[in-house]
Write an enzyme that holds these catalytic residues in place. Structure first.
Site, short mmCIF file in Angstrom:
data_model
loop_
_atom_site.label_atom_id
_atom_site.label_comp_id
_atom_site.label_asym_id
_atom_site.label_seq_id
_atom_site.Cartn_x
_atom_site.Cartn_y
_atom_site.Cartn_z
NE ARG A 64 -0.63 1.73 3.72
CZ ARG A 64 0.51 2.39 3.96
NH1 ARG A 64 1.62 1.73 4.23
NH2 ARG A 64 0.53 3.71 3.92
N GLY A 65 0.29 2.38 -0.30
CA GLY A 65 1.03 3.63 -0.38
C GLY A 65 1.27 4.00 -1.83
CB ALA A 66 0.54 7.11 -3.68
CG ASP A 253 -3.31 7.50 -1.50
OD1 ASP A 253 -2.93 6.35 -1.76
OD2 ASP A 253 -3.27 8.00 -0.36
CG ASN A 263 -3.06 11.40 2.50
OD1 ASN A 263 -2.35 10.64 1.85
ND2 ASN A 263 -2.87 11.59 3.80
CE LYS A 264 -5.50 5.19 4.22
NZ LYS A 264 -6.27 4.14 3.53
#
Length: 377
Positions: A64-66, A253, A263-264
């Site tokens: 995970r994570g852009a 993201d 974003n989150k």
């Protein structure tokens, strides 16, 4: 298909094993991921032998994570090509695994384009697969380089906005080496401040409901020897009120053409708090996260996650045991967006590997992207 095995390492990264890597055992090429759903309890490798396994790993947040999703997408295309699967089909599946993270589709397109170009130039399947792999490896390397430059630009901006050091930084979700080919985005800025003696405290939001802050950012901060404190997301307001936050640093993201930042979930409330308390709210992301094809925040597709992530609590120690511990009555409906969108007027600056944009406007962002393209060419 995927298989799992445990592994530890002795390198100096905040994690003991690489977040993502390409391997070529005798039985055929594989993509090996550090399974982030098992952290911080254990470092476990997830071995993906085909694109569907990688798609499932992306959806389950094992990776995970852009920025690293872009790398994973590119390696997924290369994996499909190397193993003789339908590359176009793999590319479509990979691109759709998480709709909000634009880096994923960027990485997929880059490797798929290299594959198709090699075929168009008369290469066979092997040469085309090699071209896709080279594209993935290049993206991996470039992301590591971008991470280092973002850290430099981000710390320079902090020093400009907050001279004197002793920074108390609040961060949300996880933006370190677990999401990057290098040391991350927002976390990389805090890490550089720590190494240069400029960080007083890193405030780490738990980041509910999946606790990426508690499980992952705290894990990386501890491994890096940083001074950090964990807090529940809804305790952030009291920190601001007490004057304990000098700056907010988050990743992204997707960044729309007008500077809106997805974003989150939980990032937008921090931006509102930061504005009210006159605290800089800084977004750190590579230029691959900027999507000129998305005009504004309202156009960003926000991924909706399963309700059980909210109505149940799971633990890395019991991952795979089947189901979590219920914390809500049976049948409770849950609202569980993976991201929220912060409008550009609440963002102090967007920091990229090519420099910072402040104030955040569509024209300034477009100029930065155009300048980057000219430098690249």
């Amino acid at each position: 298909m995927a298989d799992q095995y445990a592994q530890t390492g002795e390198d100096k990264r905040p994690t003991g094993m690489p977040v993502i890597r390409w391997e070529e055992p005798p039985e055929g090429p594989v993509v090996v991921l550090l399974d982030q759903t098992r952290l911080p309890a254990e470092e476990v490798g997830l071995v993906c032998t085909d694109a569907p396994a990688l798609v499932e790993a992306i959806r389950s947040l094992a990776v995970r994570g852009a920025p690293v999703l872009g790398i994973a997408g590119a390696y997924g295309v290369a994996l499909a090509a190397a193993r003789g699967f339908d590359v176009d089909e793999a590319a479509v599946a990979l691109s759709g695994a998480r709709p909000t993270a634009v880096n994923l589709s960027v990485g997929v397109r880059r490797a798929a384009s290299a594959y198709r170009s090699a075929l168009a130039e008369g290469g066979d399947g092997g040469a085309a697969a090699a071209a896709a792999l080279n594209a993935a490896r290049a993206l991996h390397r470039e992301d590591a380089e971008a991470s280092a430059r973002m850290a430099e630009h981000g710390l320079a901006l902090l020093e400009e906005l907050l001279p004197g050091g002793g920074h108390r930084i609040l961060t949300h979700c996880n933006t370190g080496s677990l999401v990057s080919g290098g040391e991350g985005t927002a976390f990389a800025v805090a890490l550089k401040a720590h190494r240069e003696g400029r960080l007083r405290r890193l405030w780490v939001d738990e980041t509910r409901p999946l606790l990426q802050g508690a499980r992952l950012t705290a894990y990386e901060a501890a491994r890096s020897g940083m001074a950090y404190t964990l807090l529940t997301d809804n305790a952030a307001g009291s920190l601001f009120a007490a004057g304990e936050v000098d700056a907010v640093l988050i990743g992204a993201d997707r960044i729309a053409a007008d500077g809106s930042v997805a974003n989150k979930v939980g990032s937008y409330p921090l931006a509102v708090l930061a504005r009210y308390h006159h605290v800089p709210f800084i977004v750190v992301a590579p230029l691959t996260t900027v999507d000129p094809g998305t005009p504004d925040g309202a156009s960003i597709e926000v991924e909706q996650r399963p309700g059980h992530e909210v109505t149940e609590v799971t633990s890395p120690q019991v991952a795979g045991a089947g189901g979590g511990i219920p914390v809500a009555p049976l049948g409770t409906q849950a609202y569980n967006p993976a991201f929220d969108v912060t409008p550009p007027e609440l963002v102090t600056a967007i920091v990229t590997e090519e420099g910072a944009v402040s104030p955040v406007t569509a024209s300034a962002l477009a100029e930065l992207c155009a300048r980057s393209r000219r430098v690249t060419i």
